[in-house]
Design a protein around this motif. Sequence first.
Motif, PDB file in Angstrom:
ATOM      1  N   SER A  45     -21.761 -28.262   7.002  1.00 21.09           N
ATOM      2  CA  SER A  45     -23.036 -28.402   7.709  1.00 21.09           C
ATOM      3  C   SER A  45     -23.590 -27.064   8.182  1.00 21.09           C
ATOM      4  O   SER A  45     -24.779 -26.927   8.395  1.00 21.09           O
ATOM      5  CB  SER A  45     -22.895 -29.354   8.895  1.00 21.09           C
ATOM      6  N   ARG A  46     -22.733 -26.062   8.340  1.00 19.42           N
ATOM      7  CA  ARG A  46     -23.189 -24.734   8.759  1.00 19.42           C
ATOM      8  C   ARG A  46     -22.960 -23.747   7.631  1.00 19.42           C
ATOM      9  O   ARG A  46     -22.325 -22.724   7.799  1.00 19.42           O
ATOM     10  CB  ARG A  46     -22.448 -24.310  10.009  1.00 19.42           C
ATOM     11  N   LEU A  62     -20.198 -37.243  -8.177  1.00 24.10           N
ATOM     12  CA  LEU A  62     -20.235 -38.215  -7.086  1.00 24.10           C
ATOM     13  C   LEU A  62     -19.518 -37.694  -5.842  1.00 24.10           C
ATOM     14  O   LEU A  62     -19.991 -37.893  -4.722  1.00 24.10           O
ATOM     15  CB  LEU A  62     -19.631 -39.542  -7.541  1.00 24.10           C
ATOM     16  N   ARG A  63     -18.381 -37.021  -6.018  1.00 24.90           N
ATOM     17  CA  ARG A  63     -17.666 -36.450  -4.867  1.00 24.90           C
ATOM     18  C   ARG A  63     -18.517 -35.385  -4.178  1.00 24.90           C
ATOM     19  O   ARG A  63     -18.614 -35.348  -2.955  1.00 24.90           O
ATOM     20  CB  ARG A  63     -16.325 -35.860  -5.307  1.00 24.90           C
ATOM     21  N   ALA A  64     -19.120 -34.531  -4.972  1.00 22.75           N
ATOM     22  CA  ALA A  64     -19.955 -33.475  -4.400  1.00 22.75           C
ATOM     23  C   ALA A  64     -21.159 -34.066  -3.672  1.00 22.75           C
ATOM     24  O   ALA A  64     -21.489 -33.641  -2.562  1.00 22.75           O
ATOM     25  CB  ALA A  64     -20.412 -32.510  -5.490  1.00 22.75           C
ATOM     26  N   ALA A  65     -21.812 -35.037  -4.277  1.00 22.49           N
ATOM     27  CA  ALA A  65     -22.996 -35.638  -3.664  1.00 22.49           C
ATOM     28  C   ALA A  65     -22.656 -36.278  -2.321  1.00 22.49           C
ATOM     29  O   ALA A  65     -23.390 -36.108  -1.343  1.00 22.49           O
ATOM     30  CB  ALA A  65     -23.598 -36.681  -4.608  1.00 22.49           C
ATOM     31  N   GLU A  72     -27.676 -31.405   3.482  1.00 20.18           N
ATOM     32  CA  GLU A  72     -28.858 -31.036   2.706  1.00 20.18           C
ATOM     33  C   GLU A  72     -28.640 -29.781   1.873  1.00 20.18           C
ATOM     34  O   GLU A  72     -29.496 -28.905   1.783  1.00 20.18           O
ATOM     35  CB  GLU A  72     -30.080 -30.901   3.617  1.00 20.18           C
ATOM     36  N   ILE A  73     -27.473 -29.720   1.257  1.00 17.65           N
ATOM     37  CA  ILE A  73     -27.148 -28.616   0.363  1.00 17.65           C
ATOM     38  C   ILE A  73     -27.549 -29.036  -1.051  1.00 17.65           C
ATOM     39  O   ILE A  73     -27.161 -30.111  -1.512  1.00 17.65           O
ATOM     40  CB  ILE A  73     -25.650 -28.288   0.424  1.00 17.65           C
TER      41      ILE A  73
END
Length: 75
Positions: A45-46, A62-65, A72-73
Motif C-alpha cells: 500500500s505504500r 489472479l494472485r497479483a490482481a 491501486e498498483i
Amino acid sequence: MKLERIYLVVNRAKPAAREAVERLEAWCRKHAVEAVPLAAACDVSRSGEAVAVALGGDGPLLRAAARVAEAEIPL
C-alpha cells in the motif's frame, strides 16, 4: 513518474516465464528499479511508484490482481 519498483509474480515452472523474468530483472538492474517478488512484499500500500507484472499464466495474474487491487498498483 520515476518507476521505483516492479512487483513480480512468476510461474517459474514455465520456461518462457523464467526467460522473461530474467530479462526483466536485467532491465531493472540497468535502470535502478527494484524487482521484488510480490509474495515477499510486506506492505504494497505504500509502494511509491510501482507496477506489478505477472508472468506464466492465469494463476500468477489472479494472485497479483488480488494482492495489488486495493493499493491501486497497475498490473
